[in-house]
Design a protein around this motif. Structure first.
Motif, PDB file in Angstrom:
ATOM      1  N   ALA A  46       0.843  -1.194   0.000  1.00 32.14           N
ATOM      2  CA  ALA A  46       0.000   0.000   0.000  1.00 32.14           C
ATOM      3  C   ALA A  46       0.881   1.248   0.000  1.00 32.14           C
ATOM      4  O   ALA A  46       2.036   1.215   0.424  1.00 32.14           O
ATOM      5  CB  ALA A  46      -0.904   0.007   1.226  1.00 32.14           C
ATOM      6  N   GLU A  47       0.323   2.346  -0.457  1.00 35.57           N
ATOM      7  CA  GLU A  47       1.045   3.606  -0.449  1.00 35.57           C
ATOM      8  C   GLU A  47       1.271   4.053   0.992  1.00 35.57           C
ATOM      9  O   GLU A  47       0.374   3.988   1.829  1.00 35.57           O
ATOM     10  CB  GLU A  47       0.240   4.670  -1.186  1.00 35.57           C
ATOM     11  N   GLU A  48       2.483   4.489   1.291  1.00 38.12           N
ATOM     12  CA  GLU A  48       2.806   4.964   2.631  1.00 38.12           C
ATOM     13  C   GLU A  48       2.694   6.479   2.672  1.00 38.12           C
ATOM     14  O   GLU A  48       3.238   7.172   1.818  1.00 38.12           O
ATOM     15  CB  GLU A  48       4.223   4.542   3.008  1.00 38.12           C
ATOM     16  N   THR A  49       1.970   6.982   3.670  1.00 37.96           N
ATOM     17  CA  THR A  49       1.778   8.421   3.822  1.00 37.96           C
ATOM     18  C   THR A  49       2.031   8.818   5.266  1.00 37.96           C
ATOM     19  O   THR A  49       2.010   7.980   6.165  1.00 37.96           O
ATOM     20  CB  THR A  49       0.350   8.843   3.435  1.00 37.96           C
ATOM     21  N   GLU A  50       2.281  10.105   5.468  1.00 35.97           N
ATOM     22  CA  GLU A  50       2.391  10.639   6.827  1.00 35.97           C
ATOM     23  C   GLU A  50       1.940  12.089   6.821  1.00 35.97           C
ATOM     24  O   GLU A  50       2.046  12.780   5.816  1.00 35.97           O
ATOM     25  CB  GLU A  50       3.812  10.515   7.365  1.00 35.97           C
ATOM     26  N   TRP A  51       1.408  12.523   7.955  1.00 37.82           N
ATOM     27  CA  TRP A  51       0.968  13.905   8.110  1.00 37.82           C
ATOM     28  C   TRP A  51       2.158  14.747   8.525  1.00 37.82           C
ATOM     29  O   TRP A  51       2.924  14.369   9.403  1.00 37.82           O
ATOM     30  CB  TRP A  51      -0.134  14.019   9.159  1.00 37.82           C
ATOM     31  N   ARG A  52       2.330  15.903   7.884  1.00 44.44           N
ATOM     32  CA  ARG A  52       3.362  16.869   8.251  1.00 44.44           C
ATOM     33  C   ARG A  52       2.649  18.069   8.868  1.00 44.44           C
ATOM     34  O   ARG A  52       1.582  18.468   8.418  1.00 44.44           O
ATOM     35  CB  ARG A  52       4.157  17.326   7.021  1.00 44.44           C
ATOM     36  N   LYS A  62      -1.835  21.078   8.948  1.00 45.16           N
ATOM     37  CA  LYS A  62      -1.324  19.762   8.594  1.00 45.16           C
ATOM     38  C   LYS A  62      -1.472  19.555   7.086  1.00 45.16           C
ATOM     39  O   LYS A  62      -2.314  20.170   6.436  1.00 45.16           O
ATOM     40  CB  LYS A  62      -2.058  18.651   9.342  1.00 45.16           C
ATOM     41  N   ARG A  63      -0.615  18.682   6.537  1.00 45.04           N
ATOM     42  CA  ARG A  63      -0.638  18.372   5.114  1.00 45.04           C
ATOM     43  C   ARG A  63      -0.160  16.929   4.938  1.00 45.04           C
ATOM     44  O   ARG A  63       0.763  16.491   5.612  1.00 45.04           O
ATOM     45  CB  ARG A  63       0.289  19.328   4.365  1.00 45.04           C
ATOM     46  N   LEU A  64      -0.800  16.197   4.044  1.00 42.03           N
ATOM     47  CA  LEU A  64      -0.481  14.786   3.847  1.00 42.03           C
ATOM     48  C   LEU A  64       0.625  14.631   2.809  1.00 42.03           C
ATOM     49  O   LEU A  64       0.517  15.137   1.686  1.00 42.03           O
ATOM     50  CB  LEU A  64      -1.737  14.023   3.408  1.00 42.03           C
ATOM     51  N   TRP A  65       1.699  13.915   3.185  1.00 44.07           N
ATOM     52  CA  TRP A  65       2.864  13.685   2.329  1.00 44.07           C
ATOM     53  C   TRP A  65       2.923  12.208   1.946  1.00 44.07           C
ATOM     54  O   TRP A  65       2.769  11.330   2.791  1.00 44.07           O
ATOM     55  CB  TRP A  65       4.135  14.089   3.060  1.00 44.07           C
ATOM     56  N   SER A  66       3.127  11.912   0.668  1.00 41.83           N
ATOM     57  CA  SER A  66       3.264  10.540   0.201  1.00 41.83           C
ATOM     58  C   SER A  66       4.732  10.132   0.267  1.00 41.83           C
ATOM     59  O   SER A  66       5.567  10.674  -0.455  1.00 41.83           O
ATOM     60  CB  SER A  66       2.758  10.404  -1.242  1.00 41.83           C
ATOM     61  N   LEU A  67       5.027   9.185   1.145  1.00 40.36           N
ATOM     62  CA  LEU A  67       6.388   8.662   1.232  1.00 40.36           C
ATOM     63  C   LEU A  67       6.713   7.813   0.003  1.00 40.36           C
ATOM     64  O   LEU A  67       7.863   7.736  -0.423  1.00 40.36           O
ATOM     65  CB  LEU A  67       6.548   7.822   2.501  1.00 40.36           C
ATOM     66  N   THR A  68       5.700   7.175  -0.558  1.00 37.83           N
ATOM     67  CA  THR A  68       5.890   6.311  -1.717  1.00 37.83           C
ATOM     68  C   THR A  68       6.291   7.110  -2.943  1.00 37.83           C
ATOM     69  O   THR A  68       7.235   6.758  -3.646  1.00 37.83           O
ATOM     70  CB  THR A  68       4.593   5.531  -2.020  1.00 37.83           C
ATOM     71  N   TRP A  69       5.570   8.198  -3.225  1.00 37.01           N
ATOM     72  CA  TRP A  69       5.791   8.961  -4.456  1.00 37.01           C
ATOM     73  C   TRP A  69       6.586  10.242  -4.241  1.00 37.01           C
ATOM     74  O   TRP A  69       6.990  10.887  -5.205  1.00 37.01           O
ATOM     75  CB  TRP A  69       4.453   9.298  -5.114  1.00 37.01           C
ATOM     76  N   GLY A  70       6.783  10.646  -2.987  1.00 35.85           N
ATOM     77  CA  GLY A  70       7.556  11.850  -2.706  1.00 35.85           C
ATOM     78  C   GLY A  70       6.875  13.125  -3.160  1.00 35.85           C
ATOM     79  O   GLY A  70       7.506  13.994  -3.755  1.00 35.85           O
ATOM     80  N   LYS A  71       5.558  13.237  -2.892  1.00 40.14           N
ATOM     81  CA  LYS A  71       4.829  14.445  -3.282  1.00 40.14           C
ATOM     82  C   LYS A  71       3.707  14.690  -2.293  1.00 40.14           C
ATOM     83  O   LYS A  71       3.295  13.802  -1.555  1.00 40.14           O
ATOM     84  CB  LYS A  71       4.266  14.321  -4.699  1.00 40.14           C
ATOM     85  N   TRP A  72       3.206  15.944  -2.294  1.00 36.68           N
ATOM     86  CA  TRP A  72       2.089  16.312  -1.432  1.00 36.68           C
ATOM     87  C   TRP A  72       0.797  15.744  -2.014  1.00 36.68           C
ATOM     88  O   TRP A  72       0.571  15.796  -3.215  1.00 36.68           O
ATOM     89  CB  TRP A  72       1.962  17.819  -1.313  1.00 36.68           C
ATOM     90  N   LEU A  73      -0.075  15.241  -1.142  1.00 33.35           N
ATOM     91  CA  LEU A  73      -1.366  14.715  -1.562  1.00 33.35           C
ATOM     92  C   LEU A  73      -2.511  15.671  -1.245  1.00 33.35           C
ATOM     93  O   LEU A  73      -3.581  15.562  -1.838  1.00 33.35           O
ATOM     94  CB  LEU A  73      -1.631  13.363  -0.886  1.00 33.35           C
TER      95      LEU A  73
END
Length: 79
Positions: A46-52, A62-73
């Protein structure tokens, strides 16, 4: 007659440019696949995400960052 050919070529070129430029925003990404070499099972991750978080004018955003794709969601949201 020559003028008509020039107009048709010009409109065709404009249509081609608009079509080419409008499709640049759609990109497909394949999911990461891991094939287990011992039994041949396919595992899809699954795609890995984290809140910044950040503080602006004393309020948290807060903003959601995709660790998998390296971009803001998402855009920055007030908490």
């Amino acid at each position: 007659m020559k003028f008509k050919k020039i107009i048709i070529r010009f409109l065709s070129l404009i249509l081609l440019m608009v079509t080419a430029l409008s499709n640049t925003g759609y990109m497909a990404h394949a999911q990461e696949v891991n094939i287990n070499s011992t039994n041949g099972d396919v595992v899809i991750f699954a795609e890995e995400t984290e809140w910044r978080f950040r503080v602006v004018d004393g309020q948290i955003q807060k903003r959601l960052w995709s660790l998998t794709w390296g971009k803001w969601l998402t855009e920055w949201e007030w908490v």
